[in-house]
Scaffold this active site. Structure first.
Site, PDB file in Angstrom:
ATOM      1  N   ASP A 101      14.765 -29.078 -20.143  1.00  0.00           N
ATOM      2  CA  ASP A 101      14.148 -29.225 -18.838  1.00  0.00           C
ATOM      3  C   ASP A 101      15.298 -29.308 -17.834  1.00  0.00           C
ATOM      4  O   ASP A 101      16.434 -29.664 -18.183  1.00  0.00           O
ATOM      5  CB  ASP A 101      13.230 -30.451 -18.763  1.00  0.00           C
ATOM      6  CG  ASP A 101      12.239 -30.318 -17.600  1.00  0.00           C
ATOM      7  OD1 ASP A 101      12.478 -29.468 -16.716  1.00  0.00           O
ATOM      8  OD2 ASP A 101      11.239 -31.060 -17.562  1.00  0.00           O
TER       9      ASP A 101
HETATM   10  C1  BGC Z   1       9.984 -29.602 -14.572  1.00  0.00           C
HETATM   11  C2  BGC Z   1       9.665 -28.359 -15.366  1.00  0.00           C
HETATM   12  C3  BGC Z   1      10.046 -27.135 -14.570  1.00  0.00           C
HETATM   13  C4  BGC Z   1      11.508 -27.216 -14.206  1.00  0.00           C
HETATM   14  C5  BGC Z   1      12.004 -26.045 -13.397  1.00  0.00           C
HETATM   15  C6  BGC Z   1      11.386 -29.600 -14.025  1.00  0.00           C
HETATM   16  O1  BGC Z   1      11.538 -30.615 -13.079  1.00  0.00           O
HETATM   17  O2  BGC Z   1       9.762 -30.746 -15.370  1.00  0.00           O
HETATM   18  O3  BGC Z   1       8.313 -28.330 -15.717  1.00  0.00           O
HETATM   19  O4  BGC Z   1       9.746 -25.976 -15.271  1.00  0.00           O
HETATM   20  O5  BGC Z   1      11.725 -28.395 -13.432  1.00  0.00           O
HETATM   21  O6  BGC Z   1      11.527 -26.105 -12.109  1.00  0.00           O
END
Ligand code: BGC
Length: 689
Positions: free
Chosen positions: A244
């Site tokens: 993530d």
């Molecule tokens: C989120 C993800 C997301 C990623 C990219 C993170 O803060 O938890 O779900 O895909 O950011 O934006």
């Protein structure tokens, strides 16, 4: 001719281009051609959304974009179709729609020049207060798994990798980067992992995003048991694991992530993957090149599978949201709208008889589809039809739309939450279970003035509903996406017969909800959150404790009425081999065509361990014309009867009597049957997580 013959265009470093080889061999050839630095470079992004390229070998960057609700503006600078949010898809209980949603999303991702879409988001709704409940699908692992598989297949049919997120046990936003979910092996296996498992084993998911949080003390992104033993060894995952965003900054070290099987740390240079440190780690033997290859293999494999290596660069088109996708967004929104209450058959409204309709409330004109609105799931579509827009379009020609409920033929009050932080939004959990008091006062005041009051709830999850009995009708629209207002009008007017069903229990009071025993069970002390309720999440808890919810899991009304009969369980005594057929008839005895969601629950009252009184094991959304009947048949497998045993580790189905319940919701059981499992079953699995 030897592979090193200089006339062979695939010789040496370019051997990976040989389309005659199978993908595994092409990946090996590419790994052999990459230098150590090139490999280390591929382990983290080049910027926020792209992998690094390898110009020497002609390998371009691969682009990732946020989902899961549509192609996000913030990662593509494109205005994509804003589909309804995940929980609305969950409420549709429609696997075919999930597949079509996936297909449309895959197509738009490709058109935007991207290769991977960061969705679906399949964390279980453990508590209504999670800021991202709106993005997730349900509290039930079976419904979660079925919708996920269809969605993933839809996306990947478009040569775009679906990235199933967030692996695993990311069920709250509070302290999401620090907290460790302390969860039993049994609850993990029975509740939190099944959608991921099905996405991999059945859906062939090409990517998985590791979560921010820890799982039983080890950060998900460096959790070898999770990323390697379970995901790859046990489930046969061959794709890549991406962190993530920014999660790797909180990891022990980059090499710990790579060793655990994380293929790609995002985003780019903010991930703390310093080339110099990684080189040093290899030199000092803290990171073996085999571990690096092992982690990268999946990333390279997906590059081949989606045509990234063999096909020309994807043009990045504008105008990716097509009329077809927008029609689909409307269809999904309508299919997810859940009618909780409809006293005296107020709905559907007969447009020809209405002179005056009042449309009130703060969510009537609220826009929910804006860039980063709600967090990474925010999509900025070319237009958005609010509830007020949709109602005016459908009724405004024949009736006067007013804002005073007195004297109106019907009063439609639109209430709910928004994507403001503290509401349905990433990064923080919800602050309140109740609707703002001004909204409740508005509902009560309107109901006192007008007996034909309809409440439309726009929200990403349960809220307290002690006002529901004061009004005639209640519809939950969730976040219905860019065409949501039209979908709401479709249901209000009866152009669409409602068929949404609650994918989550609506508790009466928050303390009834199993995660809310104490601060340690939610949101935890900042370091740990204790999943003390074990497998008793959602209706599994409410049923076991016999607590009346406001509205139960699986509930949703229709303008038709469905009758169930003739349950047949094909074996009274079953050995557990093959499948156990269960069939019954359903008839639409209403005077409108409509769809019923038939639900099959299994109970194991003789189990040696505490088990939920009932668990959803099969369902189908079946469309029936007025008066039409159908015979439905499900086939249960022995694993559908099993619970997860922690010692020894494995799925266990114990001999004894099992109950089969067929219902229209988890609390509206229409048919009951029984059978006896006559053999003891144990299906062993790998190590603990
Ligand atoms: C989120 C993800 C997301 C990623 C990219 C993170 O803060 O938890 O779900 O895909 O950011 O934006």
């Amino acid at each position: 001719m030897s592979s090193h013959d200089s006339h062979d265009p695939h010789a040496g470093e370019q051997a990976f281009r040989n389309r005659g080889l199978d993908i595994g061999d092409r990946v090996s050839a590419l790994l052999a051609a990459l230098t150590l630095d090139e490999k280390l470079g591929l382990c983290s992004g080049r910027n926020f959304w792209e992998t690094r390229s390898v110009p020497r070998l002609g390998i371009r960057s691969m682009r990732l974009t946020d989902g899961p609700r549509g192609v996000a503006f913030h990662s593509t600078w494109r205005r994509g179709t804003a589909f309804p949010s995940g929980i609305a898809l969950g409420a549709s209980w429609d696997t075919d729609l999930a597949r079509r949603h996936g297909e449309a999303l895959g197509r738009e991702t490709r058109e935007a020049g991207a290769h991977v879409v960061l969705g679906p988001a399949v964390n279980l709704c453990r508590t209504p207060m999670c800021g991202r409940t709106f993005e997730y699908l349900t509290e039930d692992p079976h419904l979660n798994a079925r919708l996920t598989v269809s969605y993933v297949r839809g996306v990947q049919g478009e040569k775009v990798a679906a990235c199933v997120k967030h692996f695993a046990a990311n069920n709250q936003e509070s302290k999401r980067m620090q907290v460790s979910a302390q969860v039993s092996q049994r609850a993990l296996r029975e509740l939190y992992l099944p959608a991921f498992e099905a996405a991999v084993r059945e859906g062939g998911a090409q990517a998985v995003m590791s979560a921010y949080n820890g799982v039983n003390g080890t950060k998900a992104g460096e959790n070898e048991a999770l990323l390697w033993d379970v995901l790859r060894e046990e489930w046969g995952f061959e794709g890549f694991v991406v962190s993530d965003w920014f999660a790797a900054r909180k990891a022990t070290s980059a090499e710990a992530c790579i060793r655990a099987g994380m293929s790609l740390a995002m985003p780019g240079r903010w991930s703390r993957y310093r080339m110099r440190d990684l080189r040093e780690a290899v030199r000092r033997g803290r990171l073996h090149e085999e571990d690096l290859d092992r982690a990268l293999r999946g990333l390279l494999r997906v590059m081949f599978e989606i045509g990234h290596i063999d096909e020309p660069a994807r043009p990045r088109r504008r105008g990716i949201s097509t009329p077809d996708s927008q029609v689909l967004a409307r269809e999904i929104a309508a299919a997810g709208i859940t009618m909780l209450r409809n006293e005296a058959g107020l709905l559907p409204l007969d447009a020809s008889r209405l002179r005056k309709v009042a449309v009130l409330g703060p969510t009537a004109r609220q826009r929910n589809c804006l860039p980063l609105w709600g967090g990474s799931a925010g999509v900025w579509p070319p237009h958005e039809i609010t509830p007020a827009d949709g109602i005016r379009e459908a009724l405004g020609r024949s009736a006067e739309i007013v804002d005073d409920p007195a004297g109106a033929d019907a009063a439609i009050v639109c209430v709910g939450l928004s994507h403001r932080p503290g509401g349905d939004s990433e990064g923080v959990d919800r602050k309140h279970f109740d609707l703002p008091s001004a909204q409740v006062a508005l509902i009560r005041k309107t109901a006192a003035t007008n007996p034909n009051t309809i409440v439309i709830l726009v929200a990403g999850g349960p809220v307290s509903m002690d006002w529901a009995e004061d009004v005639s009708s209640v519809l939950v629209a969730w976040y219905p996406g860019m065409e949501g207002g039209r979908a709401i009008a479709d249901v209000l007017t009866g152009a669409v017969n409602p068929s949404g069903r609650l994918p989550v229990t609506f508790p009466r009071r928050l303390p009834d909800s199993p995660a809310h025993r104490s601060g340690r069970t939610f949101p935890g002390d900042g370091r740990e959150v204790l999943y003390q309720e074990g497998v008793f999440v959602g209706y599994r808890h409410f049923d076991r404790e016999d607590i009346a919810p406001s509205f139960p899991f699986g509930h949703g009304l229709s303008y038709s009425d469905f009758e169930y009969s003739d349950l047949q369980v094909e074996h009274a005594r079953w050995e557990g081999e093959g499948g156990l057929g269960v069939s019954f008839s359903v008839r639409n005895r209403g005077d409108r065509d409509g769809a019923e969601v038939v639900q099959l629950y299994v109970g194991d009252p003789e189990s040696s361990v505490p088990r939920p009184p009932r668990e959803l094991r099969a369902f189908e959304k079946r469309f029936l014309r007025a008066g039409e009947s159908a015979r439905i048949r499900f086939e249960l497998q022995v694993r559908d009867l099993a619970w997860f045993c922690e010692s020894p580790l494995g799925w266990r189905a114990e001999p004894g009597g099992f109950e089969i319940e067929i219902g229209s919701s988890s609390r509206d059981i229409r048919l009951r049957g029984r059978f006896e499992l006559v053999k003891d079953w144990f299906l062993a699995v790998g190590p603990t997580v």
